[in-house]
Write a protein that holds these residues in place. Structure first.
Motif, PDB file in Angstrom:
ATOM      1  N   LEU A  68       0.828  -1.202   0.000  1.00 56.04           N
ATOM      2  CA  LEU A  68       0.000   0.000   0.000  1.00 56.04           C
ATOM      3  C   LEU A  68       0.866   1.257   0.000  1.00 56.04           C
ATOM      4  N   PRO A  69       0.317   2.392  -0.413  1.00 54.45           N
ATOM      5  CA  PRO A  69       1.061   3.652  -0.311  1.00 54.45           C
ATOM      6  C   PRO A  69       1.344   3.986   1.156  1.00 54.45           C
ATOM      7  N   LEU A  70       2.500   4.571   1.396  1.00 53.50           N
ATOM      8  CA  LEU A  70       2.894   4.987   2.747  1.00 53.50           C
ATOM      9  C   LEU A  70       3.196   6.474   2.719  1.00 53.50           C
ATOM     10  N   TYR A  71       2.480   7.239   3.534  1.00 53.63           N
ATOM     11  CA  TYR A  71       2.707   8.677   3.658  1.00 53.63           C
ATOM     12  C   TYR A  71       3.640   8.913   4.847  1.00 53.63           C
ATOM     13  N   ALA A  72       4.759   9.589   4.593  1.00 53.58           N
ATOM     14  CA  ALA A  72       5.789   9.755   5.621  1.00 53.58           C
ATOM     15  C   ALA A  72       6.137  11.220   5.805  1.00 53.58           C
ATOM     16  N   VAL A  73       6.489  11.580   7.045  1.00 54.94           N
ATOM     17  CA  VAL A  73       6.985  12.925   7.345  1.00 54.94           C
ATOM     18  C   VAL A  73       8.510  12.900   7.321  1.00 54.94           C
ATOM     19  N   GLY A  74       9.106  13.646   6.411  1.00 55.18           N
ATOM     20  CA  GLY A  74      10.549  13.815   6.400  1.00 55.18           C
ATOM     21  C   GLY A  74      11.307  12.711   5.695  1.00 55.18           C
ATOM     22  N   ALA A  75      12.548  13.041   5.331  1.00 53.75           N
ATOM     23  CA  ALA A  75      13.388  12.121   4.573  1.00 53.75           C
ATOM     24  C   ALA A  75      13.763  10.882   5.376  1.00 53.75           C
ATOM     25  N   ALA A  76      14.029  11.048   6.675  1.00 57.00           N
ATOM     26  CA  ALA A  76      14.448   9.905   7.492  1.00 57.00           C
ATOM     27  C   ALA A  76      13.336   8.871   7.606  1.00 57.00           C
ATOM     28  N   THR A  77      12.102   9.335   7.828  1.00 58.94           N
ATOM     29  CA  THR A  77      10.972   8.409   7.919  1.00 58.94           C
ATOM     30  C   THR A  77      10.721   7.736   6.577  1.00 58.94           C
ATOM     31  N   ALA A  78      10.815   8.507   5.502  1.00 61.94           N
ATOM     32  CA  ALA A  78      10.604   7.947   4.165  1.00 61.94           C
ATOM     33  C   ALA A  78      11.651   6.886   3.842  1.00 61.94           C
ATOM     34  N   GLU A  79      12.911   7.154   4.169  1.00 60.00           N
ATOM     35  CA  GLU A  79      13.971   6.184   3.898  1.00 60.00           C
ATOM     36  C   GLU A  79      13.784   4.924   4.733  1.00 60.00           C
ATOM     37  N   ALA A  80      13.385   5.084   5.996  1.00 59.71           N
ATOM     38  CA  ALA A  80      13.138   3.917   6.848  1.00 59.71           C
ATOM     39  C   ALA A  80      11.991   3.080   6.296  1.00 59.71           C
ATOM     40  N   ALA A  81      10.979   3.737   5.738  1.00 63.64           N
ATOM     41  CA  ALA A  81       9.851   3.014   5.146  1.00 63.64           C
ATOM     42  C   ALA A  81      10.312   2.192   3.943  1.00 63.64           C
ATOM     43  N   ARG A  82      11.157   2.784   3.126  1.00 63.78           N
ATOM     44  CA  ARG A  82      11.670   2.050   1.958  1.00 63.78           C
ATOM     45  C   ARG A  82      12.509   0.853   2.398  1.00 63.78           C
ATOM     46  N   LEU A  83      13.337   1.054   3.406  1.00 66.62           N
ATOM     47  CA  LEU A  83      14.158  -0.045   3.905  1.00 66.62           C
ATOM     48  C   LEU A  83      13.301  -1.144   4.524  1.00 66.62           C
ATOM     49  N   ALA A  84      12.136  -0.761   5.064  1.00 68.52           N
ATOM     50  CA  ALA A  84      11.218  -1.746   5.643  1.00 68.52           C
ATOM     51  C   ALA A  84      10.461  -2.520   4.576  1.00 68.52           C
ATOM     52  N   GLY A  85      10.534  -2.050   3.316  1.00 65.39           N
ATOM     53  CA  GLY A  85       9.915  -2.793   2.226  1.00 65.39           C
ATOM     54  C   GLY A  85       8.734  -2.132   1.553  1.00 65.39           C
ATOM     55  N   PHE A  86       8.381  -0.911   1.964  1.00 65.01           N
ATOM     56  CA  PHE A  86       7.282  -0.217   1.292  1.00 65.01           C
ATOM     57  C   PHE A  86       7.706   0.161  -0.126  1.00 65.01           C
ATOM     58  N   ARG A  87       6.835  -0.102  -1.079  1.00 63.77           N
ATOM     59  CA  ARG A  87       7.172   0.129  -2.484  1.00 63.77           C
ATOM     60  C   ARG A  87       6.778   1.522  -2.956  1.00 63.77           C
ATOM     61  N   HIS A  88       5.767   2.093  -2.325  1.00 66.89           N
ATOM     62  CA  HIS A  88       5.264   3.401  -2.756  1.00 66.89           C
ATOM     63  C   HIS A  88       5.258   4.339  -1.550  1.00 66.89           C
ATOM     64  N   VAL A  89       6.289   5.177  -1.459  1.00 68.55           N
ATOM     65  CA  VAL A  89       6.451   6.073  -0.317  1.00 68.55           C
ATOM     66  C   VAL A  89       6.266   7.509  -0.776  1.00 68.55           C
ATOM     67  N   ASP A  90       5.348   8.206  -0.131  1.00 71.48           N
ATOM     68  CA  ASP A  90       5.071   9.612  -0.427  1.00 71.48           C
ATOM     69  C   ASP A  90       5.641  10.444   0.714  1.00 71.48           C
ATOM     70  N   GLU A  91       6.708  11.173   0.431  1.00 67.98           N
ATOM     71  CA  GLU A  91       7.411  11.942   1.464  1.00 67.98           C
ATOM     72  C   GLU A  91       6.876  13.365   1.548  1.00 67.98           C
ATOM     73  N   SER A  92       6.545  13.804   2.764  1.00 65.29           N
ATOM     74  CA  SER A  92       6.075  15.165   3.001  1.00 65.29           C
ATOM     75  C   SER A  92       7.117  15.938   3.791  1.00 65.29           C
ATOM     76  N   ALA A  93       7.337  17.178   3.405  1.00 60.72           N
ATOM     77  CA  ALA A  93       8.206  18.054   4.184  1.00 60.72           C
ATOM     78  C   ALA A  93       7.425  18.592   5.376  1.00 60.72           C
ATOM     79  N   GLY A  94       8.134  19.197   6.318  1.00 57.00           N
ATOM     80  CA  GLY A  94       7.464  19.791   7.466  1.00 57.00           C
ATOM     81  C   GLY A  94       7.307  18.813   8.607  1.00 57.00           C
ATOM     82  N   ASP A  95       6.184  18.934   9.322  1.00 55.34           N
ATOM     83  CA  ASP A  95       5.960  18.111  10.502  1.00 55.34           C
ATOM     84  C   ASP A  95       4.655  17.347  10.370  1.00 55.34           C
ATOM     85  N   ALA A  96       4.218  16.736  11.477  1.00 54.80           N
ATOM     86  CA  ALA A  96       2.995  15.936  11.449  1.00 54.80           C
ATOM     87  C   ALA A  96       1.789  16.768  11.027  1.00 54.80           C
TER      88      ALA A  96
END
Length: 230
Positions: A68-96
């Motif tokens: 499924l798509p994964l919505y992430a806050v920031g580059a670190a969260t997005a990269e961790a999601a990719r390493l965890a195996g998420f195929r579709h990561v949508d990275e947002s700048a800013g905060d929660a």
């Protein structure tokens, strides 16, 4: 400058490496220990997932969720999601808050919010979602080396990466008899007014990023500041 870094591992290791590369002396004493929590998918089907911390994936993620798509806050969260195996990561700048504003307009359906046991900003009820706790942050005392350096006044500045870390650090200073006016503090995030008072200097960034924190605390050399803004 002699820095006390209170950020949890493993993120603290990279922050310490960066600070040392900038010429600072770093004492690493994480005040929170991240512990994965066993969890299961909710009964209701979800169309996407969201996370505001890289710690959300520490304990692993079910295979069906990774599709499924994964919505992430920031580059670190997005990269961790990719390493965890998420195929579709949508990275947002800013905060929660920035992510939640996007989700109100763009969420494809029911979301699964992967969060910590304690959250400073819950996902609003007007966003259709289920929340699962995937990790907890357990408080721990300062290491003995950090205690000794604080007592002898050899630490110039403490870095805290959350309001909860700051609250615990303030309690540790009180326990050790450390006077706040002897120490500068740099904080990423919000904090209770009582925890913000009395420090020799208080540095808070205008944006929720490590680059902004370093800049606000005057920790960046000129070349690194330019690289971080590129």
């Amino acid at each position: 400058m002699k820095i006390l870094l209170t950020r949890p591992r493993p993120a603290a290791e990279e922050t310490a490496r960066r600070l040392r590369s900038l010429g600072h002396e770093v004492t690493l004493s994480p005040l929170l220990q991240i512990e994965p929590v066993r969890w299961t998918l909710p009964a209701k089907a979800v169309q996407a997932a969201a996370a505001t911390s890289a710690n959300a994936f520490r304990g692993g993620v079910p295979a069906e969720l990774k599709r499924l798509p994964l919505y992430a806050v920031g580059a670190a969260t997005a990269e961790a999601a990719r390493l965890a195996g998420f195929r579709h990561v949508d990275e947002s700048a800013g905060d929660a808050a920035s992510l939640f504003a996007r989700l109100r307009a763009e969420a494809p359906g029911r979301l699964l919010y992967l969060s910590g046991e304690t959250v400073s900003r819950p996902m609003p009820h007007d966003i259709l979602h289920d929340r699962v706790v995937t990790y907890r942050a357990a408080a721990r005392r300062l290491d003995r080396d950090a205690e000794e350096q604080l007592r002898t006044g050899t630490i110039d500045m403490a870095l805290c990466y959350s309001a909860r870390t700051l609250a615990h650090f303030a309690k540790e200073c009180a326990r050790l008899g450390i006077q706040r006016e002897s120490l500068s503090l740099a904080l990423l995030g919000k904090g209770d007014p009582g925890d913000l008072e009395g420090w020799r200097a208080l540095h808070r960034p205008g944006a929720p990023t490590e680059d902004a924190l370093f800049a606000a605390a005057h920790l960046l050399c000129e070349d690194d500041a330019e690289a971080g803004n590129g």
